[in-house]
Design a protein around this motif. Structure first.
Motif, PDB file in Angstrom:
ATOM      1  N   PRO A   1      46.129 -21.082  13.750  1.00 20.75           N
ATOM      2  CA  PRO A   1      45.817 -20.166  13.077  1.00 20.75           C
ATOM      3  C   PRO A   1      44.593 -20.472  12.789  1.00 20.75           C
ATOM      4  O   PRO A   1      43.163 -19.867  12.382  1.00 20.75           O
ATOM      5  N   ALA A   2      44.348 -21.483  12.195  1.00 19.66           N
ATOM      6  CA  ALA A   2      43.561 -22.241  10.814  1.00 19.66           C
ATOM      7  C   ALA A   2      42.500 -22.321  11.421  1.00 19.66           C
ATOM      8  O   ALA A   2      41.112 -21.729  11.554  1.00 19.66           O
ATOM      9  N   VAL A   3      42.717 -22.896  12.459  1.00 14.66           N
ATOM     10  CA  VAL A   3      40.911 -24.036  13.811  1.00 14.66           C
ATOM     11  C   VAL A   3      40.585 -22.303  14.411  1.00 14.66           C
ATOM     12  O   VAL A   3      39.190 -22.202  14.426  1.00 14.66           O
ATOM     13  N   ARG A   4      41.292 -21.843  14.890  1.00 13.61           N
ATOM     14  CA  ARG A   4      40.784 -20.337  15.766  1.00 13.61           C
ATOM     15  C   ARG A   4      39.845 -19.238  14.492  1.00 13.61           C
ATOM     16  O   ARG A   4      39.568 -18.985  15.456  1.00 13.61           O
ATOM     17  N   SER A   5      40.004 -19.528  13.610  1.00 12.37           N
ATOM     18  CA  SER A   5      39.969 -18.123  12.578  1.00 12.37           C
ATOM     19  C   SER A   5      38.975 -18.994  11.354  1.00 12.37           C
ATOM     20  O   SER A   5      37.785 -18.594  11.649  1.00 12.37           O
ATOM     21  N   ARG A   6      38.784 -20.040  11.278  1.00 12.49           N
ATOM     22  CA  ARG A   6      38.125 -20.965  10.136  1.00 12.49           C
ATOM     23  C   ARG A   6      36.857 -21.776  10.729  1.00 12.49           C
ATOM     24  O   ARG A   6      35.908 -22.013  11.003  1.00 12.49           O
ATOM     25  N   TYR A   7      37.449 -22.659  12.164  1.00 12.33           N
ATOM     26  CA  TYR A   7      36.680 -22.991  12.757  1.00 12.33           C
ATOM     27  C   TYR A   7      36.713 -22.650  14.761  1.00 12.33           C
ATOM     28  O   TYR A   7      37.040 -24.100  15.228  1.00 12.33           O
ATOM     29  N   PRO A   8      36.205 -21.556  14.539  1.00 19.07           N
ATOM     30  CA  PRO A   8      36.837 -21.611  16.158  1.00 19.07           C
ATOM     31  C   PRO A   8      35.212 -22.349  17.256  1.00 19.07           C
ATOM     32  O   PRO A   8      36.068 -22.552  18.410  1.00 19.07           O
ATOM     33  N   VAL A   9      34.831 -22.858  16.718  1.00 13.91           N
ATOM     34  CA  VAL A   9      33.652 -23.987  17.581  1.00 13.91           C
ATOM     35  C   VAL A   9      34.489 -25.425  18.132  1.00 13.91           C
ATOM     36  O   VAL A   9      34.367 -25.427  19.169  1.00 13.91           O
ATOM     37  N   LEU A  10      35.284 -25.372  17.363  1.00 11.19           N
ATOM     38  CA  LEU A  10      36.380 -26.219  17.691  1.00 11.19           C
ATOM     39  C   LEU A  10      37.001 -26.072  18.995  1.00 11.19           C
ATOM     40  O   LEU A  10      37.920 -26.794  20.008  1.00 11.19           O
TER      41      LEU A  10
ATOM     42  N   GLU B   1      39.731 -35.252   8.982  1.00  9.46           N
ATOM     43  CA  GLU B   1      39.272 -34.577   7.908  1.00  9.46           C
ATOM     44  C   GLU B   1      38.640 -33.671   7.875  1.00  9.46           C
ATOM     45  O   GLU B   1      37.483 -34.512   8.372  1.00  9.46           O
ATOM     46  N   LEU B   2      39.168 -32.126   8.069  1.00 11.24           N
ATOM     47  CA  LEU B   2      37.448 -31.312   8.557  1.00 11.24           C
ATOM     48  C   LEU B   2      36.742 -30.485   6.763  1.00 11.24           C
ATOM     49  O   LEU B   2      38.427 -29.784   6.207  1.00 11.24           O
ATOM     50  N   PRO B   3      36.032 -30.925   6.411  1.00 15.64           N
ATOM     51  CA  PRO B   3      35.747 -29.985   5.222  1.00 15.64           C
ATOM     52  C   PRO B   3      35.641 -28.620   4.885  1.00 15.64           C
ATOM     53  O   PRO B   3      34.911 -28.054   6.395  1.00 15.64           O
ATOM     54  N   ALA B   4      36.020 -28.179   3.846  1.00 15.36           N
ATOM     55  CA  ALA B   4      35.564 -27.135   3.936  1.00 15.36           C
ATOM     56  C   ALA B   4      34.173 -26.327   4.043  1.00 15.36           C
ATOM     57  O   ALA B   4      32.973 -27.089   3.519  1.00 15.36           O
ATOM     58  N   LEU B   5      33.909 -25.524   4.705  1.00  8.19           N
ATOM     59  CA  LEU B   5      32.850 -24.567   5.769  1.00  8.19           C
ATOM     60  C   LEU B   5      32.684 -23.040   5.957  1.00  8.19           C
ATOM     61  O   LEU B   5      33.622 -22.761   6.285  1.00  8.19           O
ATOM     62  N   ALA B   6      31.744 -22.632   4.123  1.00 13.11           N
ATOM     63  CA  ALA B   6      32.314 -21.305   3.987  1.00 13.11           C
ATOM     64  C   ALA B   6      31.266 -20.495   5.135  1.00 13.11           C
ATOM     65  O   ALA B   6      31.864 -19.650   5.550  1.00 13.11           O
ATOM     66  N   PHE B   7      31.049 -20.627   6.220  1.00 11.42           N
ATOM     67  CA  PHE B   7      29.664 -19.892   7.878  1.00 11.42           C
ATOM     68  C   PHE B   7      31.057 -21.094   8.339  1.00 11.42           C
ATOM     69  O   PHE B   7      30.497 -20.378   9.702  1.00 11.42           O
ATOM     70  N   GLY B   8      31.630 -21.711   8.660  1.00 11.29           N
ATOM     71  CA  GLY B   8      32.567 -22.499   9.946  1.00 11.29           C
ATOM     72  C   GLY B   8      33.284 -21.132  10.662  1.00 11.29           C
ATOM     73  O   GLY B   8      32.999 -20.765  11.857  1.00 11.29           O
ATOM     74  N   ALA B   9      33.377 -20.021  10.492  1.00  8.50           N
ATOM     75  CA  ALA B   9      34.018 -18.626  11.442  1.00  8.50           C
ATOM     76  C   ALA B   9      32.307 -18.389  12.217  1.00  8.50           C
ATOM     77  O   ALA B   9      33.441 -17.610  13.618  1.00  8.50           O
ATOM     78  N   ARG B  10      31.434 -18.595  12.133  1.00  5.26           N
ATOM     79  CA  ARG B  10      30.234 -18.286  12.636  1.00  5.26           C
ATOM     80  C   ARG B  10      30.068 -19.481  13.112  1.00  5.26           C
ATOM     81  O   ARG B  10      28.731 -20.107  13.120  1.00  5.26           O
ATOM     82  N   SER B  11      30.784 -19.359  14.385  1.00  8.14           N
ATOM     83  CA  SER B  11      30.517 -21.054  15.047  1.00  8.14           C
ATOM     84  C   SER B  11      31.203 -20.935  16.394  1.00  8.14           C
ATOM     85  O   SER B  11      31.782 -20.293  16.756  1.00  8.14           O
ATOM     86  N   THR B  12      30.258 -21.607  17.799  1.00  8.03           N
ATOM     87  CA  THR B  12      31.140 -21.527  18.775  1.00  8.03           C
ATOM     88  C   THR B  12      29.949 -22.501  19.296  1.00  8.03           C
ATOM     89  O   THR B  12      29.306 -23.587  19.085  1.00  8.03           O
ATOM     90  N   TYR B  13      30.545 -22.741  20.693  1.00 13.29           N
ATOM     91  CA  TYR B  13      30.666 -24.059  22.169  1.00 13.29           C
ATOM     92  C   TYR B  13      30.084 -23.793  22.827  1.00 13.29           C
ATOM     93  O   TYR B  13      31.047 -22.540  23.252  1.00 13.29           O
TER      94      TYR B  13
END
Length: 328
Positions: free
Chosen positions: A80-89, A215-227
């Motif tokens: 869930p944390a990857v899907r919500s905070r780092y969707p690009v991954l 380790e993935l550092p905190a990224l405030a705008f990580g949710a606005r990401s894609t691949y």
């Protein structure tokens, strides 16, 4: 396949001790190494199974995400944390290989997979400096449609195959390592080498060194990401060009941005020049195209892959336009 012995490591210390044996190699899911052994490209005398090491995915107090090196790709993509905070991954992982392979492959193994160049795998009929240093590179004058346009050398024009690593490069991932000299960290953008005069050396890992965590550092705008992955067919194909990106806007202006490319270089290619060109600029298709052109200005296409230059520019611009349409 050459005979080998097999040992299952109980912990990182046990793995390091076992891997001091001559010819020992770490074994994760085996989705790359076992293929190389079948093709007689690699012939380790001992396999040290590290799949029993950490598979934890932990959200830390500083906002970073800690991922155990033995985590399966499927588990990481579905967290869930990857899907919500780092969707690009999450999207990069699901774009790679098949579900069966993702279920087996480990994060550490994915990072360390070797090139999938046809000439690298053709032991009987092709010259390859990565397989046999000093032999030559048949891809230079051969069928090189899928090969590198950035960072290549006369010794090797292969591309790095991982989708996941492209997203990790865009996210400034840090690789945690443990070896004979203790623990250390490396930014993933520094882990993989460009070929230069030694294409047989893929990474800056020391002999026997083990990936224990990412380790993935905190990224405030990580949710606005894609691949986005551009390939010849929709399933189980390596990228001709791929783009991982995250975008932060201040109104209609680019406040910050992360971009990495796959399918274009010997390593996941962080688009530093494009990022620099975009910060403080209007978030428009014209600005995105200008930044893409700045990044691809150094491209050196081969006979069959010149199309990748324009394809990369268009894909970068299209992905960034897509991100401007996501509501923060």
């Amino acid at each position: 396949m050459m005979p080998f012995t097999y040992h299952r490591a109980q912990d990182a210390g046990d793995a390091l001790r076992l891997c001091t044996q001559p010819g020992a190699r770490y074994l994760g899911g085996g989705t790359n190494l076992v293929d190389l052994m079948r093709e007689a490209i690699e012939g380790p005398g001992m396999l040290v199974d590290v799949t029993g090491l950490s598979r934890d995915i932990e959200e830390r107090a500083d906002g970073s995400l800690w991922i155990g090196g033995a985590t399966r790709n499927t588990a990481l993509a579905s967290h869930p944390a990857v899907r919500s905070r780092y969707p690009v991954l999450a999207r990069a992982i699901t774009a790679g290989a098949s579900a069966q392979i993702r279920n087996m492959a480990t994060v550490g193994g994915n990072i360390l997979q070797r090139t999938r160049c046809t000439y690298f795998y053709d032991c009987e009929g092709s010259r390859c400096n990565k397989r046999n240093p000093g032999q030559g590179c048949d891809a230079l004058d051969g069928f090189n449609r899928g090969h590198a346009i950035l960072g290549a050398s006369p010794g090797c024009v292969a591309t790095h195959p991982s989708d996941m690593c492209v997203a990790l490069a865009a996210l400034d991932a840090v690789i945690h390592l443990q070896g004979a000299r203790g623990e250390r960290t490396l930014p993933i953008t520094d882990l993989h080498r460009l070929p230069e005069d030694h294409p047989e050396i893929d990474t800056l890992l020391e002999p026997g060194e083990l990936i224990t965590a990412i380790e993935l550092p905190a990224l405030a705008f990580g949710a606005r990401s894609t691949y986005r992955k551009v390939r010849d067919r929709a399933s189980f194909a390596f990228a001709l060009v791929s783009v991982a990106a995250a975008l932060e806007l201040d109104g209609d202006t680019v406040k910050d941005v992360r971009i990495a490319l796959g399918g274009v270089a010997h390593k996941p290619w962080r688009a530093w020049k494009a990022e620099q060109a975009l910060r403080g600029q209007p978030a428009t298709a014209e600005s995105f195209r200008m930044a893409a052109e700045a990044e691809l200005a150094a491209a050196q296409p081969l006979r069959d892959n010149g199309f990748k230059v324009e394809l990369a520019k268009r894909t970068i611009a299209a992905v960034l336009v897509e991100l401007t349409e996501i509501k923060a």
